[in-house]
Write a protein that holds these residues in place. Structure first.
Motif, short mmCIF file in Angstrom:
data_model
loop_
_atom_site.label_atom_id
_atom_site.label_comp_id
_atom_site.label_asym_id
_atom_site.label_seq_id
_atom_site.Cartn_x
_atom_site.Cartn_y
_atom_site.Cartn_z
N GLU A 35 50.16 42.51 32.29
CA GLU A 35 50.51 41.09 32.26
C GLU A 35 49.37 40.17 32.67
OE1 GLU A 35 54.21 40.62 34.42
OE2 GLU A 35 55.31 41.37 32.69
N ARG A 36 48.13 40.70 32.73
CA ARG A 36 47.01 39.82 33.06
C ARG A 36 46.47 39.19 31.78
NH1 ARG A 36 43.81 43.38 37.57
NH2 ARG A 36 42.82 41.43 38.15
N PHE A 37 45.88 38.01 31.94
CA PHE A 37 45.26 37.35 30.79
C PHE A 37 43.88 37.94 30.56
CE2 PHE A 37 48.59 34.41 31.84
CZ PHE A 37 48.99 33.93 30.59
N VAL A 38 43.52 38.06 29.29
CA VAL A 38 42.26 38.69 28.90
C VAL A 38 41.45 37.65 28.12
CG1 VAL A 38 41.21 40.57 27.61
CG2 VAL A 38 43.42 40.92 28.74
N HIS A 39 40.43 37.11 28.79
CA HIS A 39 39.61 36.10 28.14
C HIS A 39 38.16 36.29 28.51
CE1 HIS A 39 39.06 32.40 25.93
NE2 HIS A 39 38.08 32.14 26.78
N PRO A 40 37.19 36.22 27.59
CA PRO A 40 37.37 35.96 26.15
C PRO A 40 38.23 37.02 25.47
CG PRO A 40 35.05 35.83 26.80
CD PRO A 40 35.80 36.39 27.97
N PRO A 41 38.82 36.64 24.30
CA PRO A 41 39.74 37.55 23.61
C PRO A 41 39.10 38.91 23.30
CG PRO A 41 39.77 35.37 22.60
CD PRO A 41 38.63 35.37 23.58
N ARG A 42 39.82 39.94 23.61
CA ARG A 42 39.39 41.32 23.31
C ARG A 42 40.60 42.09 22.81
NH1 ARG A 42 35.62 43.66 27.78
NH2 ARG A 42 37.12 45.34 27.61
N PRO A 43 40.36 43.12 22.00
CA PRO A 43 41.49 43.91 21.48
C PRO A 43 42.06 44.87 22.51
CG PRO A 43 39.42 44.78 20.63
CD PRO A 43 39.08 43.54 21.42
N VAL A 44 41.34 45.07 23.61
CA VAL A 44 41.78 46.02 24.65
C VAL A 44 41.75 45.29 25.99
CG1 VAL A 44 41.21 48.17 25.85
CG2 VAL A 44 40.87 47.99 23.36
N CYS A 45 42.78 45.49 26.80
CA CYS A 45 42.84 44.86 28.12
C CYS A 45 41.66 45.33 28.98
CB CYS A 45 44.16 45.21 28.81
SG CYS A 45 44.25 44.59 30.50
N ARG A 46 40.94 44.37 29.56
CA ARG A 46 39.78 44.74 30.37
C ARG A 46 40.19 45.36 31.70
NH1 ARG A 46 36.15 41.19 30.31
NH2 ARG A 46 37.11 39.49 29.17
N TYR A 47 41.45 45.20 32.09
CA TYR A 47 41.89 45.70 33.39
C TYR A 47 42.51 47.08 33.31
CZ TYR A 47 41.17 40.78 34.36
OH TYR A 47 40.61 39.53 34.47
#
Ligand SMILES: [Zn+2]
Length: 134
Positions: A35-47
């Motif tokens: 449920e975290r926001f991923v910005h800049p947009p990426r196809p995979v969650c950075r977290y």
């Protein structure tokens, strides 16, 4: 505006962010798992590395975290001076957009100012800029 700013290249990952303004929406990628926001947009969650990320509209308001006044005419379409700001986005912890503050004199802009998104359309891109909430 006669000349266009340099525009981002749209792809399936960033299209929601750059075209949400067509519906007046600031859209950020959000992970459906952590449920975290991923910005800049990426196809995979950075977290959490989940691929379950999708665009979600946020309120479109925020607070100026830091800013600088630019006097250098980097591009013929950009009138100087202008404010380059980092805006902390309401409802999206950890997301900061680097953007311009428009609609007020540069000397009236300060850290902590409340701002609201406004979109500048250039071809099929809607650049999210921000203006002070008075
Ligand atoms: Zn995640």
């Amino acid at each position: 505006m006669a000349a266009s700013r340099p525009l981002p290249r749209l792809d399936n990952v960033n299209r929601a962010f750059w075209t949400g303004g067509a519906q007046g929406e600031l859209r950020l990628m959000r992970c459906g798992d952590c449920e975290r926001f991923v910005h800049p947009p990426r196809p995979v969650c950075r977290y959490c590395l989940s691929e379950n990320v999708a665009a979600e509209a946020v309120a479109g308001t925020g607070v100026i975290d830091t800013f600088t006044i630019n006097h250098q005419k980097w591009h013929p379409a950009m009138e100087v001076p202008f404010v380059i700001a980092r805006v902390a986005i309401d409802g999206a912890p950890g997301v900061y957009l680097t953007t311009n503050i428009v609609g007020s004199a540069v000397e009236d802009v300060d850290i902590g100012d409340r701002v609201r998104v406004t979109f500048e359309q250039q071809e099929d891109v809607y650049l999210p800029l921000f203006e002070k909430i008075s």
